[in-house]
Design an enzyme around this catalytic site. Structure first.
Site, PDB file in Angstrom:
ATOM      1  N   ASN A   1       0.823   7.289  -2.175  1.00  0.00           N
ATOM      2  CA  ASN A   1       0.696   6.280  -1.126  1.00  0.00           C
ATOM      3  C   ASN A   1      -0.588   5.478  -1.379  1.00  0.00           C
ATOM      4  OD1 ASN A   1      -0.310   5.103   1.315  1.00  0.00           O
ATOM      5  ND2 ASN A   1       1.236   6.221   2.452  1.00  0.00           N
TER       6      ASN A   1
ATOM      7  N   HIS B   1      -4.385   2.827   1.244  1.00  0.00           N
ATOM      8  CA  HIS B   1      -5.833   2.704   1.448  1.00  0.00           C
ATOM      9  C   HIS B   1      -6.541   1.909   0.361  1.00  0.00           C
ATOM     10  CE1 HIS B   1      -5.460   4.670   5.133  1.00  0.00           C
ATOM     11  NE2 HIS B   1      -4.900   5.736   4.593  1.00  0.00           N
TER      12      HIS B   1
ATOM     13  N   HIS C   1       3.198   1.852   3.449  1.00  0.00           N
ATOM     14  CA  HIS C   1       3.584   1.758   4.865  1.00  0.00           C
ATOM     15  C   HIS C   1       3.275   0.333   5.334  1.00  0.00           C
ATOM     16  CE1 HIS C   1       3.231   3.737   9.132  1.00  0.00           C
ATOM     17  NE2 HIS C   1       4.026   2.696   9.122  1.00  0.00           N
TER      18      HIS C   1
ATOM     19  N   ARG D   1       2.895  -1.678   8.129  1.00  0.00           N
ATOM     20  CA  ARG D   1       2.740  -1.481   9.577  1.00  0.00           C
ATOM     21  C   ARG D   1       2.963  -2.785  10.328  1.00  0.00           C
ATOM     22  NH1 ARG D   1       0.300   2.523  12.524  1.00  0.00           N
ATOM     23  NH2 ARG D   1       0.089   4.443  11.358  1.00  0.00           N
TER      24      ARG D   1
ATOM     25  N   ARG E   1      -2.190  -3.725   8.951  1.00  0.00           N
ATOM     26  CA  ARG E   1      -3.604  -3.374   8.778  1.00  0.00           C
ATOM     27  C   ARG E   1      -3.953  -3.030   7.325  1.00  0.00           C
ATOM     28  NH1 ARG E   1      -3.793   2.400  11.911  1.00  0.00           N
ATOM     29  NH2 ARG E   1      -2.871   1.152  13.553  1.00  0.00           N
TER      30      ARG E   1
ATOM     31  N   GLU F   1       7.600   3.067   3.886  1.00  0.00           N
ATOM     32  CA  GLU F   1       7.488   3.720   5.205  1.00  0.00           C
ATOM     33  C   GLU F   1       7.495   2.617   6.249  1.00  0.00           C
ATOM     34  OE1 GLU F   1       4.582   7.363   3.742  1.00  0.00           O
ATOM     35  OE2 GLU F   1       3.866   5.926   5.215  1.00  0.00           O
TER      36      GLU F   1
ATOM     37  N   THR G   1      -0.279   7.836  11.233  1.00  0.00           N
ATOM     38  CA  THR G   1       0.944   8.302  11.897  1.00  0.00           C
ATOM     39  C   THR G   1       0.711   9.666  12.545  1.00  0.00           C
ATOM     40  OG1 THR G   1       2.061   7.244  10.049  1.00  0.00           O
ATOM     41  CG2 THR G   1       3.432   8.503  11.560  1.00  0.00           C
TER      42      THR G   1
ATOM     43  N   GLU H   1      11.426  13.985   5.695  1.00  0.00           N
ATOM     44  CA  GLU H   1      10.063  14.271   5.240  1.00  0.00           C
ATOM     45  C   GLU H   1       9.391  15.042   6.369  1.00  0.00           C
ATOM     46  OE1 GLU H   1       7.777  11.217   3.278  1.00  0.00           O
ATOM     47  OE2 GLU H   1       5.909  11.985   4.115  1.00  0.00           O
TER      48      GLU H   1
ATOM     49  N   HIS I   1       1.515  14.056   4.589  1.00  0.00           N
ATOM     50  CA  HIS I   1       0.514  13.683   5.599  1.00  0.00           C
ATOM     51  C   HIS I   1      -0.628  14.688   5.619  1.00  0.00           C
ATOM     52  CE1 HIS I   1      -1.357  11.679   8.877  1.00  0.00           C
ATOM     53  NE2 HIS I   1      -0.450  10.740   8.799  1.00  0.00           N
TER      54      HIS I   1
HETATM   55  N1  PXP Z   1       4.014  10.464   4.663  1.00  0.00           N
HETATM   56  C1  PXP Z   1       4.093   9.643   5.740  1.00  0.00           C
HETATM   57  C2  PXP Z   1       5.416   9.505   6.425  1.00  0.00           C
HETATM   58  C3  PXP Z   1       2.977   8.927   6.190  1.00  0.00           C
HETATM   59  O1  PXP Z   1       3.086   8.129   7.273  1.00  0.00           O
HETATM   60  C4  PXP Z   1       1.760   9.033   5.473  1.00  0.00           C
HETATM   61  C5  PXP Z   1       0.591   8.207   5.891  1.00  0.00           C
HETATM   62  O2  PXP Z   1       0.883   6.866   5.733  1.00  0.00           O
HETATM   63  C6  PXP Z   1       1.728   9.870   4.352  1.00  0.00           C
HETATM   64  C7  PXP Z   1       2.862  10.597   3.989  1.00  0.00           C
HETATM   65  C8  PXP Z   1       0.490  10.051   3.536  1.00  0.00           C
HETATM   66  O3  PXP Z   1      -0.506  10.642   4.296  1.00  0.00           O
HETATM   67  P1  PXP Z   1      -1.964  10.828   3.710  1.00  0.00           P
HETATM   68  O4  PXP Z   1      -2.525   9.445   3.496  1.00  0.00           O
HETATM   69  O5  PXP Z   1      -2.675  11.592   4.761  1.00  0.00           O
HETATM   70  O6  PXP Z   1      -1.832  11.566   2.407  1.00  0.00           O
END
Ligand code: PXP
Length: 235
Positions: A6, A9, A42, A44, A48, A69, A100, A150, A190
């Site tokens: 992901n 960031h 994601h 959003r 953001r 996402e 989330t 998930e 997550h």
């Molecule tokens: N899976 C989902 C569904 C999420 O919403 C997120 C955060 O966007 C992640 C995984 C990844 O989470 P993290 O950034 O804490 O690894």
């Protein structure tokens, strides 16, 4: 076990200055070179981090799968139908949350999710439902006809190293097993990091982990030395 990276960031950092550095595409290409299964973003409602233009560019330039996402809104439905990512993960979204917070309440909204998921799947995108590790939500997901879920690992990640770690881990294990009995492929994600991720190997047949924040955080420290030395050399 497969990895979805992901890169939200990277966009968070870019947006802090409003320019185009660091490049989200470059982050995706480097991750792709590492042989990952998917790039996860994601989009959003408040944009953001990832922007619509990022999603478009990633879709055009990546060869690996994109896992989008998204919240289950009509705006996002239009976007997913138009963009046609290989995969999409439906998540609940609140404007005020930092990230989330919980999983979807599938069991209370079966007809809604049923129709929503069908439209996306009929358009050629595989769908997974981001749910808490709760048997009711797992069984409700089966009713929706999704082939993937998930599991939200946030509570386990928060409990890691504390008294309730085992309890939270067992919730993940039990939910994963139940889903697999029902023929659902199980992903998780997550809050996973370089320590708590190891126990994910104790869950049989976990298909894919989606990990973002810890990988991008670690990238700063494995890359900072070189970045400082390069700048020193230049000046
Ligand atoms: N899976 C989902 C569904 C999420 O919403 C997120 C955060 O966007 C992640 C995984 C990844 O989470 P993290 O950034 O804490 O690894």
């Amino acid at each position: 076990m497969l990895l979805g990276v992901n890169i939200d960031h990277v966009a968070t950092l870019r947006n802090a200055r409003g320019g185009d550095e660091p490049s989200v595409l470059e982050a995706a290409l480097i991750s792709q070179e590492c042989g990952i299964n998917a790039i996860t973003v994601h989009l959003r409602e408040d944009r953001r981090h990832i922007h619509d233009s990022d999603l478009k560019e990633l879709k055009e330039k990546l060869t690996c799968k994109i896992n989008l996402e998204m919240a289950t809104t009509s705006e996002m439905l239009e976007i997913v139908l138009k963009t046609k990512p290989e995969f999409c993960c439906l998540v609940p979204e609140k404007r005020q949350e930092v990230t989330t917070e919980g999983g979807l309440d599938v069991s209370s909204n079966i007809p809604y999710y049923n129709e929503y998921v069908r439209k996306i799947q009929d358009n050629g995108t595989l769908v997974s439902l981001f749910i808490d590790p709760d048997i009711h939500q797992v069984e409700a997901s089966k009713e929706i006809g999704t082939k993937f879920i998930e599991l939200h690992t946030g509570a386990y990640a928060n409990a890691f190293g504390k008294d309730n770690e085992e309890h939270e881990f067992q919730r993940l294990l039990t939910s994963a097993k139940r889903a697999q009995e029902l023929g659902i492929t199980v992903n998780a994600g997550h809050g996973l990091n370089y320590k708590n991720v190891l126990r994910m190997k104790e869950i049989p047949n976990l298909h894919e982990l989606n990990i973002g924040h810890s990988i991008i955080s670690r990238a700063i420290f494995v890359g900072l030395r070189q970045a400082v030395l390069e700048m020193k050399e230049l000046i």
